[in-house]
Design a protein around this motif. Structure first.
Motif, mmCIF file in Angstrom:
data_model
loop_
_atom_site.group_PDB
_atom_site.id
_atom_site.type_symbol
_atom_site.label_atom_id
_atom_site.label_comp_id
_atom_site.label_asym_id
_atom_site.label_seq_id
_atom_site.Cartn_x
_atom_site.Cartn_y
_atom_site.Cartn_z
ATOM 1 N N PHE A 192 49.212 40.556 30.800
ATOM 2 C CA PHE A 192 49.815 41.296 32.069
ATOM 3 C C PHE A 192 49.263 42.658 32.026
ATOM 4 C CE2 PHE A 192 53.210 44.364 33.092
ATOM 5 C CZ PHE A 192 53.467 43.955 34.366
ATOM 6 N N ARG A 193 49.186 43.361 31.058
ATOM 7 C CA ARG A 193 48.687 44.858 30.994
ATOM 8 C C ARG A 193 47.221 44.801 31.343
ATOM 9 N NH1 ARG A 193 51.022 49.758 30.465
ATOM 10 N NH2 ARG A 193 49.087 51.353 29.832
ATOM 11 N N GLU A 194 46.414 43.989 30.702
ATOM 12 C CA GLU A 194 44.903 43.932 31.232
ATOM 13 C C GLU A 194 44.811 43.539 32.665
ATOM 14 O OE1 GLU A 194 43.145 40.871 28.716
ATOM 15 O OE2 GLU A 194 43.298 42.056 26.872
ATOM 16 N N PHE A 195 45.570 42.686 33.164
ATOM 17 C CA PHE A 195 45.484 42.384 34.699
ATOM 18 C C PHE A 195 45.900 43.471 35.523
ATOM 19 C CE2 PHE A 195 46.518 40.457 38.602
ATOM 20 C CZ PHE A 195 45.421 39.480 38.903
ATOM 21 N N ILE A 196 46.850 44.251 35.011
ATOM 22 C CA ILE A 196 47.298 45.150 36.166
ATOM 23 C C ILE A 196 46.294 46.438 36.048
ATOM 24 C CG2 ILE A 196 48.730 46.558 34.372
ATOM 25 C CD1 ILE A 196 50.610 47.499 36.809
ATOM 26 N N LEU A 197 45.684 46.720 34.754
ATOM 27 C CA LEU A 197 44.566 47.704 35.038
ATOM 28 C C LEU A 197 43.391 47.253 35.705
ATOM 29 C CD1 LEU A 197 44.807 49.001 31.151
ATOM 30 C CD2 LEU A 197 45.818 50.279 33.063
ATOM 31 N N ALA A 198 42.815 45.853 35.822
ATOM 32 C CA ALA A 198 41.836 45.583 36.461
ATOM 33 C C ALA A 198 42.157 45.666 37.830
ATOM 34 C CB ALA A 198 41.451 44.202 36.053
ATOM 35 N N SER A 199 43.236 45.147 38.309
ATOM 36 C CA SER A 199 43.723 45.168 39.628
ATOM 37 C C SER A 199 43.857 46.564 40.507
ATOM 38 C CB SER A 199 45.129 44.396 39.940
ATOM 39 O OG SER A 199 45.597 44.437 41.129
ATOM 40 N N MET A 200 44.301 47.432 39.662
ATOM 41 C CA MET A 200 44.524 48.809 39.887
ATOM 42 C C MET A 200 42.984 49.322 40.152
ATOM 43 S SD MET A 200 47.517 50.262 37.727
ATOM 44 C CE MET A 200 47.322 51.986 37.991
ATOM 45 N N ALA A 201 42.028 49.149 39.450
ATOM 46 C CA ALA A 201 40.807 49.480 39.639
ATOM 47 C C ALA A 201 40.170 48.984 40.731
ATOM 48 C CB ALA A 201 40.022 49.073 38.310
ATOM 49 N N ARG A 202 40.322 47.649 40.903
ATOM 50 C CA ARG A 202 39.956 46.906 42.258
ATOM 51 C C ARG A 202 40.526 47.684 43.614
ATOM 52 N NH1 ARG A 202 40.042 42.308 39.070
ATOM 53 N NH2 ARG A 202 42.161 41.754 39.764
ATOM 54 N N SER A 203 41.571 47.803 43.490
ATOM 55 C CA SER A 203 42.317 48.490 44.781
ATOM 56 C C SER A 203 42.025 49.735 45.092
ATOM 57 C CB SER A 203 43.990 48.609 44.252
ATOM 58 O OG SER A 203 44.450 47.288 44.121
ATOM 59 N N HIS A 204 41.541 50.613 43.998
ATOM 60 C CA HIS A 204 40.901 52.019 44.293
ATOM 61 C C HIS A 204 39.708 51.834 44.809
ATOM 62 C CE1 HIS A 204 40.135 56.133 43.210
ATOM 63 N NE2 HIS A 204 38.785 55.955 42.841
ATOM 64 N N ARG A 205 38.881 50.615 44.327
ATOM 65 C CA ARG A 205 37.446 50.705 45.242
ATOM 66 C C ARG A 205 37.715 50.381 46.657
ATOM 67 N NH1 ARG A 205 36.527 48.364 40.140
ATOM 68 N NH2 ARG A 205 36.363 46.023 41.263
ATOM 69 N N ARG A 206 38.749 49.591 46.970
ATOM 70 C CA ARG A 206 38.828 48.404 48.060
ATOM 71 C C ARG A 206 39.789 49.448 49.083
ATOM 72 N NH1 ARG A 206 39.184 42.679 45.625
ATOM 73 N NH2 ARG A 206 37.193 42.481 44.611
ATOM 74 N N VAL B 178 46.343 43.879 48.022
ATOM 75 C CA VAL B 178 47.553 43.901 48.992
ATOM 76 C C VAL B 178 46.863 44.879 50.029
ATOM 77 C CG1 VAL B 178 49.962 44.004 49.765
ATOM 78 C CG2 VAL B 178 49.042 42.941 47.324
ATOM 79 N N ALA B 179 47.149 44.195 51.310
ATOM 80 C CA ALA B 179 46.883 44.999 52.569
ATOM 81 C C ALA B 179 47.887 46.170 52.790
ATOM 82 C CB ALA B 179 46.226 44.365 53.788
ATOM 83 N N GLU B 180 49.013 45.485 53.277
ATOM 84 C CA GLU B 180 50.325 46.241 53.626
ATOM 85 C C GLU B 180 51.329 45.772 52.913
ATOM 86 O OE1 GLU B 180 51.140 43.804 57.589
ATOM 87 O OE2 GLU B 180 49.394 45.165 57.850
ATOM 88 N N ARG B 181 52.507 46.477 53.202
ATOM 89 C CA ARG B 181 53.770 46.384 52.610
ATOM 90 C C ARG B 181 54.502 44.965 52.913
ATOM 91 N NH1 ARG B 181 58.972 50.324 51.635
ATOM 92 N NH2 ARG B 181 60.568 48.861 52.249
ATOM 93 N N ARG B 182 54.339 44.580 54.277
ATOM 94 C CA ARG B 182 54.889 43.295 54.339
ATOM 95 C C ARG B 182 54.368 42.147 53.765
ATOM 96 N NH1 ARG B 182 58.010 40.513 57.524
ATOM 97 N NH2 ARG B 182 57.183 38.574 58.427
ATOM 98 N N ASP B 183 53.327 42.063 53.289
ATOM 99 C CA ASP B 183 52.669 41.019 52.362
ATOM 100 C C ASP B 183 53.542 40.997 51.184
ATOM 101 O OD1 ASP B 183 50.782 40.586 54.321
ATOM 102 O OD2 ASP B 183 49.327 41.957 53.311
ATOM 103 N N ALA B 184 53.767 42.050 50.408
ATOM 104 C CA ALA B 184 54.917 42.108 49.547
ATOM 105 C C ALA B 184 56.353 41.599 49.724
ATOM 106 C CB ALA B 184 54.858 43.250 48.800
ATOM 107 N N PRO C 119 48.301 52.624 44.948
ATOM 108 C CA PRO C 119 48.763 53.993 44.277
ATOM 109 C C PRO C 119 49.867 54.679 44.964
ATOM 110 C CG PRO C 119 47.244 54.169 46.369
ATOM 111 C CD PRO C 119 47.643 52.538 46.408
ATOM 112 N N GLU C 120 50.954 54.168 45.875
ATOM 113 C CA GLU C 120 51.969 54.719 46.179
ATOM 114 C C GLU C 120 52.741 55.694 45.258
ATOM 115 O OE1 GLU C 120 55.613 53.676 49.349
ATOM 116 O OE2 GLU C 120 55.054 52.107 47.877
ATOM 117 N N ILE C 121 53.062 54.724 44.050
ATOM 118 C CA ILE C 121 53.850 55.750 42.817
ATOM 119 C C ILE C 121 53.065 56.396 42.152
ATOM 120 C CG2 ILE C 121 55.050 54.818 40.880
ATOM 121 C CD1 ILE C 121 56.452 53.924 43.387
#
Length: 447
Positions: free
Chosen positions: A291-305, A367-373, A407-409
């Protein structure tokens, strides 16, 4: 001995102050000290390092010391690592016997006697230094042997002789068997087709521009790699190989020797160890480590995209009542059913993890927008509250879900995780069976 060559000690304890104290006590020994705060983290460490000894706390939440020792002792790759149990409880003979059966070589009672600790650990460090020295001698003997000695003596490995251009001049029976051809069929063939994938032109181009050719055939070095080897008549297998240059009396490269071994069995063992270290044994979901590994990788992708990573913390409502009244076996059945329902609510690229007990986490990637969540959270709430057939009757649980996003939080994973956890507890206090965004809670507090 340089830093890389130092013996390594793994200390496993769920209490940070104990890890700090052990680190201080062991520092005079000059070893590299690795620390793990859980059984799962300890298994993950063992995947990446060779330890002279493991100092293992018995009483830990989740996977306790006995379970960790049993898993390590049952795996051929890790069964020889010495384990010393460190414990402050149950010093009776049956308890001690349980530890030895799990694979321990000794016990250290708390509070730790520094002289006893140093004396016992030092023995294993000496043994590890001797093992490393023997291993280095073995490597030196192996890689500096002459061509004919290599070809004759290394009968358990595939051996291929090459000329200066990379054409095969010799293969031993093991190499012929693995590469799909008798010696006569392989002589004159170019080695590139076995080291790269593609047609004849593609693999030759790959060889000519590779570090293998540059390092070995031009600079005269020995190259060691773990990589795929391709068979002549299709098929492939994971291999550990070495390409060693042969030098003439003028120190010019006259050819090379390729030695390889099939590591399919070892890879399977490593994959199994990874599975034990990173996946929950009951549900098959990711555990805290993954879980920890995945969240860090996902945040890095989100930052790039320029996208979002959404984290949901989920706690089951009324699970304890079912677990207490119907028993742990039924509780486990319920957790497995919940895990399966959660998997139907997310995309393939998202992650579901079991963090312990009846606590789960969901990471929505890209995730593109809040509604998806929102859509996913509503699907989860609906899926979880449907009846479960347990012990012949319908039973019901709900889900309290806290949601936070990057990155909202903020920029740190810990901040996002903490926010999702806090939002989940707000849902619990407000009546359960629902979801709340942390950002909404903070906005309401500021109004």
């Amino acid at each position: 001995m340089d830093e890389a060559g130092k013996a390594k000690i793994l200390v496993v304890d769920d209490r940070p102050e104990n890890l700090l104290a052990m680190d201080k006590l062991l520092k005079p020994l000059g070893a590299n000290i690795h620390k793990a705060s859980s059984g799962e983290e300890a298994l993950s460490e063992v995947l990446s390092h060779r330890f002279a000894v493991i100092l293992l706390d018995v009483q830990m939440p989740g996977m306790d010391g006995f379970e960790v020792a049993t898993l390590l002792h049952s795996n051929k790759q890790t069964e020889s690592i010495p384990i010393i149990f460190v414990t402050a409880i149950n010093k009776d003979q049956s308890y001690i016997s349980k530890g030895y059966q799990a694979g321990a070589v000794d016990y250290l009672p708390k509070p730790i006697n520094p002289d006893v600790l140093i004396g016992k650990v030092k023995v294993f460090l000496i043994l590890e230094e001797q093992r490393q020295a023997l291993e280095e001698v073995s490597k030196e003997l192996r890689w500096i042997s002459k061509k004919n000695q290599l070809l004759l003596d290394c009968v358990d490995e595939g051996i291929v002789g090459l000329d200066a251009e990379g054409h095969i001049t010799f293969t031993n029976p093991v190499a012929s068997q693995y590469l799909d051809g008798g010696e006569g069929n392989l002589l004159g063939e170019h080695i590139s087709q076995f080291l790269f994938e593609g047609d004849k032109t593609t693999v030759l181009d790959a060889w000519n521009t590779s570090e293998l050719k540059e390092g070995c055939m031009i600079k005269g070095n020995t190259i060691r790699q773990s990589h795929i080897i391709y068979r002549k008549n299709k098929g492939r297998f994971p291999s550990e190989y070495s390409l060693a240059a042969l030098l003439d009396d003028r120190q010019k490269v006259s050819g090379a020797v390729l030695l390889f071994r099939d590591i399919t069995t070892r890879k399977k063992l490593e994959d199994e160890l990874i599975r034990m270290a990173k996946y929950d044994s009951l549900t098959g979901l990711a555990n805290r480590v993954l879980f920890r590994e995945f969240i860090l990788a996902s945040m890095a992708r989100s930052h790039r995209r320029k996208k979002h990573t959404v984290v949901m913390f989920l706690d089951l409502d009324h699970f304890k009542a079912i677990n207490d009244t119907l028993g742990h076996d039924v509780g486990d059945q319920l957790l497995i059913s919940v895990a399966k329902r959660l998997q139907t609510c997310v995309r393939d690229g998202d992650m579901i993890a079991r963090l312990g007990g009846d606590e789960f986490a969901v990471i929505l990637d890209d995730v593109a927008e809040r509604r998806d969540a929102t859509i996913v959270a509503e699907k989860i709430v609906k899926a979880i509250k449907a009846p479960y057939k347990l012990a012949g009757e319908d039973h019901f649980v709900g889900a309290s879900i806290g949601i936070a996003s990057y990155p909202e939080i903020g920029p740190e994973a810990d901040d996002v995780i903490r926010a999702a956890d806090q939002a989940m507890y707000v849902v619990k206090k407000e009546g359960r069976d629902g979801y709340r965004f942390f950002s909404d809670i903070k906005a309401a507090e500021n109004d």
